[in-house]
Design a protein around this motif. Sequence first.
Motif, PDB file in Angstrom:
ATOM      1  N   GLY A  21       8.126   7.414  -3.030  1.00 42.13           N
ATOM      2  CA  GLY A  21       9.470   7.420  -3.181  1.00 42.13           C
ATOM      3  C   GLY A  21      10.148   6.442  -2.447  1.00 42.13           C
ATOM      4  N   TYR A  22       9.615   5.408  -1.703  1.00 42.75           N
ATOM      5  CA  TYR A  22      10.137   4.353  -1.068  1.00 42.75           C
ATOM      6  C   TYR A  22      10.093   3.387  -1.954  1.00 42.75           C
ATOM      7  CZ  TYR A  22      10.155   6.534   3.744  1.00 42.75           C
ATOM      8  OH  TYR A  22      10.355   7.450   4.588  1.00 42.75           O
ATOM      9  N   LEU A  23       9.225   3.055  -2.912  1.00 39.77           N
ATOM     10  CA  LEU A  23       9.141   1.822  -3.699  1.00 39.77           C
ATOM     11  C   LEU A  23      10.321   1.464  -4.393  1.00 39.77           C
ATOM     12  CD1 LEU A  23       5.459   2.343  -4.813  1.00 39.77           C
ATOM     13  CD2 LEU A  23       6.424   1.127  -2.766  1.00 39.77           C
ATOM     14  N   GLN A  24      10.601   0.316  -4.359  1.00 43.17           N
ATOM     15  CA  GLN A  24      11.825  -0.353  -4.995  1.00 43.17           C
ATOM     16  C   GLN A  24      11.415  -1.322  -6.248  1.00 43.17           C
ATOM     17  OE1 GLN A  24      14.892   0.279  -3.736  1.00 43.17           O
ATOM     18  NE2 GLN A  24      13.782   1.675  -2.715  1.00 43.17           N
ATOM     19  N   GLN A  25      10.217  -1.479  -6.490  1.00 45.43           N
ATOM     20  CA  GLN A  25       9.847  -2.720  -7.537  1.00 45.43           C
ATOM     21  C   GLN A  25       8.905  -1.877  -8.560  1.00 45.43           C
ATOM     22  OE1 GLN A  25       8.428  -6.260  -6.012  1.00 45.43           O
ATOM     23  NE2 GLN A  25       9.041  -6.012  -3.963  1.00 45.43           N
ATOM     24  N   ASP A  26       9.010  -2.419  -9.856  1.00 44.53           N
ATOM     25  CA  ASP A  26       7.980  -2.028 -10.880  1.00 44.53           C
ATOM     26  C   ASP A  26       6.492  -2.512 -10.661  1.00 44.53           C
ATOM     27  OD1 ASP A  26       9.984  -0.339 -12.069  1.00 44.53           O
ATOM     28  OD2 ASP A  26      10.750  -2.332 -12.916  1.00 44.53           O
ATOM     29  N   TRP A  27       5.502  -1.778 -10.481  1.00 44.80           N
ATOM     30  CA  TRP A  27       4.222  -2.112 -10.240  1.00 44.80           C
ATOM     31  C   TRP A  27       3.338  -1.788 -11.398  1.00 44.80           C
ATOM     32  CZ3 TRP A  27       3.607  -6.059  -6.571  1.00 44.80           C
ATOM     33  CH2 TRP A  27       4.528  -5.764  -5.593  1.00 44.80           C
ATOM     34  N   THR A  28       2.486  -2.251 -12.035  1.00 48.64           N
ATOM     35  CA  THR A  28       1.393  -1.526 -12.648  1.00 48.64           C
ATOM     36  C   THR A  28       0.742  -0.477 -12.052  1.00 48.64           C
ATOM     37  OG1 THR A  28      -0.389  -3.058 -12.322  1.00 48.64           O
ATOM     38  CG2 THR A  28       1.126  -3.580 -14.083  1.00 48.64           C
ATOM     39  N   GLU A  29      -0.223   0.310 -12.498  1.00 46.17           N
ATOM     40  CA  GLU A  29      -0.761   1.314 -11.993  1.00 46.17           C
ATOM     41  C   GLU A  29      -1.748   0.742 -10.880  1.00 46.17           C
ATOM     42  OE1 GLU A  29      -0.379   4.749 -11.556  1.00 46.17           O
ATOM     43  OE2 GLU A  29       1.454   4.418 -12.271  1.00 46.17           O
ATOM     44  N   LYS A  30      -2.485  -0.224 -11.581  1.00 38.45           N
ATOM     45  CA  LYS A  30      -3.546  -0.867 -10.772  1.00 38.45           C
ATOM     46  C   LYS A  30      -3.014  -1.517  -9.367  1.00 38.45           C
ATOM     47  CE  LYS A  30      -7.152  -1.273 -14.057  1.00 38.45           C
ATOM     48  NZ  LYS A  30      -7.774  -2.429 -14.851  1.00 38.45           N
ATOM     49  N   VAL A  35      -0.563  -1.750  -3.373  1.00 34.16           N
ATOM     50  CA  VAL A  35       0.677  -1.546  -2.675  1.00 34.16           C
ATOM     51  C   VAL A  35       0.745  -0.102  -1.795  1.00 34.16           C
ATOM     52  CG1 VAL A  35       3.133  -1.472  -3.003  1.00 34.16           C
ATOM     53  CG2 VAL A  35       2.057  -3.049  -4.188  1.00 34.16           C
ATOM     54  N   GLU A  36       0.351   0.891  -2.332  1.00 32.46           N
ATOM     55  CA  GLU A  36       0.684   1.976  -1.656  1.00 32.46           C
ATOM     56  C   GLU A  36      -0.261   2.089  -0.363  1.00 32.46           C
ATOM     57  OE1 GLU A  36       1.432   5.026  -5.423  1.00 32.46           O
ATOM     58  OE2 GLU A  36      -0.746   4.720  -4.653  1.00 32.46           O
ATOM     59  N   ARG A  37      -1.501   1.293  -0.519  1.00 39.42           N
ATOM     60  CA  ARG A  37      -2.436   1.364   0.551  1.00 39.42           C
ATOM     61  C   ARG A  37      -2.201   0.535   1.625  1.00 39.42           C
ATOM     62  NH1 ARG A  37      -6.899   4.638   0.421  1.00 39.42           N
ATOM     63  NH2 ARG A  37      -7.486   5.572  -1.210  1.00 39.42           N
ATOM     64  N   CYS A  38      -1.372  -0.600   1.313  1.00 42.19           N
ATOM     65  CA  CYS A  38      -0.838  -1.474   2.312  1.00 42.19           C
ATOM     66  C   CYS A  38       0.221  -0.872   3.216  1.00 42.19           C
ATOM     67  CB  CYS A  38      -0.259  -2.875   1.685  1.00 42.19           C
ATOM     68  SG  CYS A  38      -1.552  -4.077   0.934  1.00 42.19           S
ATOM     69  N   ILE A  39       1.022  -0.114   2.315  1.00 41.02           N
ATOM     70  CA  ILE A  39       2.272   0.530   3.117  1.00 41.02           C
ATOM     71  C   ILE A  39       1.678   1.697   4.035  1.00 41.02           C
ATOM     72  CG2 ILE A  39       4.059   1.995   2.781  1.00 41.02           C
ATOM     73  CD1 ILE A  39       4.793   0.147   0.289  1.00 41.02           C
ATOM     74  N   HIS A  40       0.540   2.498   3.512  1.00 42.89           N
ATOM     75  CA  HIS A  40       0.196   3.379   4.059  1.00 42.89           C
ATOM     76  C   HIS A  40      -0.738   3.017   5.619  1.00 42.89           C
ATOM     77  CE1 HIS A  40      -3.517   6.563   4.810  1.00 42.89           C
ATOM     78  NE2 HIS A  40      -2.344   7.324   4.473  1.00 42.89           N
ATOM     79  N   THR A  41      -1.406   1.843   5.407  1.00 46.33           N
ATOM     80  CA  THR A  41      -2.150   1.408   6.513  1.00 46.33           C
ATOM     81  C   THR A  41      -1.069   0.483   7.625  1.00 46.33           C
ATOM     82  OG1 THR A  41      -4.108   0.550   5.220  1.00 46.33           O
ATOM     83  CG2 THR A  41      -3.830  -0.767   7.266  1.00 46.33           C
ATOM     84  N   ASN A 201     -10.398  -2.738  -0.291  1.00 45.33           N
ATOM     85  CA  ASN A 201     -10.994  -1.114  -0.473  1.00 45.33           C
ATOM     86  C   ASN A 201     -10.222  -0.673  -1.745  1.00 45.33           C
ATOM     87  OD1 ASN A 201     -12.612  -1.269   1.478  1.00 45.33           O
ATOM     88  ND2 ASN A 201     -11.414  -0.326   3.227  1.00 45.33           N
ATOM     89  N   ALA A 202      -8.963  -1.119  -1.670  1.00 44.25           N
ATOM     90  CA  ALA A 202      -8.221  -0.615  -2.882  1.00 44.25           C
ATOM     91  C   ALA A 202      -8.919  -1.048  -4.259  1.00 44.25           C
ATOM     92  CB  ALA A 202      -6.705  -0.906  -3.172  1.00 44.25           C
ATOM     93  N   LEU A 203      -9.352  -2.369  -4.307  1.00 39.20           N
ATOM     94  CA  LEU A 203     -10.162  -2.853  -5.314  1.00 39.20           C
ATOM     95  C   LEU A 203     -11.814  -2.016  -5.556  1.00 39.20           C
ATOM     96  CD1 LEU A 203      -9.462  -6.637  -4.944  1.00 39.20           C
ATOM     97  CD2 LEU A 203      -8.462  -5.057  -6.796  1.00 39.20           C
ATOM     98  N   ILE A 204     -12.197  -1.950  -4.740  1.00 41.27           N
ATOM     99  CA  ILE A 204     -13.644  -1.323  -4.794  1.00 41.27           C
ATOM    100  C   ILE A 204     -13.279   0.027  -5.076  1.00 41.27           C
ATOM    101  CG2 ILE A 204     -15.297  -0.177  -3.259  1.00 41.27           C
ATOM    102  CD1 ILE A 204     -14.943  -2.487  -1.288  1.00 41.27           C
ATOM    103  N   TYR A 205     -12.482   0.884  -4.795  1.00 36.99           N
ATOM    104  CA  TYR A 205     -12.100   2.332  -5.198  1.00 36.99           C
ATOM    105  C   TYR A 205     -11.704   2.245  -6.741  1.00 36.99           C
ATOM    106  CZ  TYR A 205     -11.682   3.451  -0.081  1.00 36.99           C
ATOM    107  OH  TYR A 205     -12.191   3.609   1.202  1.00 36.99           O
ATOM    108  N   LEU A 206     -11.098   1.110  -7.307  1.00 33.85           N
ATOM    109  CA  LEU A 206     -10.738   1.040  -8.621  1.00 33.85           C
ATOM    110  C   LEU A 206     -12.109   0.928  -9.473  1.00 33.85           C
ATOM    111  CD1 LEU A 206      -7.346  -1.270  -8.704  1.00 33.85           C
ATOM    112  CD2 LEU A 206      -7.823   1.178  -9.721  1.00 33.85           C
ATOM    113  N   ALA A 207     -12.846   0.071  -8.627  1.00 31.74           N
ATOM    114  CA  ALA A 207     -14.095  -0.408  -9.400  1.00 31.74           C
ATOM    115  C   ALA A 207     -15.102   0.957  -9.616  1.00 31.74           C
ATOM    116  CB  ALA A 207     -14.823  -1.566  -8.583  1.00 31.74           C
TER     117      ALA A 207
END
Length: 212
Positions: A21-30, A35-41, A201-207
């Motif tokens: 809900g805070y995001l302002q930019q267009d990002w791909t799903e990956k 981005v989400e995890r950086c903001i979460h951390t 970790n975000a990359l590892i979880y994607l993998a």
Amino acid sequence: MKGFITDPLQIERESMRIIRGYLQQDWTEKELKIVERCIHTSGDPTLESVIRIHPQGIEAGLKSLQQGAPVITDVEMVRAGIAKKQLSQLGGTAECFLSDPRVADQAVELGITRSMAALRLNKERLKGAIVAIGNAPTALLEVLELAKDPETRPALVVGIPVGFVGAKESKDLLWEEHPELPSITILGNRGGSPLAATCVNALIYLAVNREI
């Protein structure tokens, strides 16, 4: 505890919902996963504006992980934050070379930081790896120098050192002067070991196709 969510998975899902809900930019799903995890951390939605993801960064990182390449870190704190169980499923390991007994003497002899010496002494491990820098700007500078040689060039550099002496400048150098090198960074003074580990970790979880 009344009114608090206590289920870990539900907490994570609700956190990601709020963050979107805070995001302002267009990002791909990956890209969103990073981005989400950086903001979460960090707990800081304004971080979005300074996150930079190279066009080949995610795919280069995923390919490296899927080939079982290691994750090389500048400090033990980054290594400690890596999702090593999932990384091991891919055949990879998280490595930090600061404890190499040669490092201290090499640093004194050459007049460089220990983090630089650690990478220089183990430069053969960098080829095709993910290198995650969360603490030392000098380590990022060393990686950029080593990356000039194809035999010591990482697949991906997660360069997020934190601080007020060299951190911003080293990240500017990575992002502006090395477009040929796949990277993920956070411009400015902000960064740190938790954020470097978070990106990896975000990359590892994607993998490993982790749901969140």
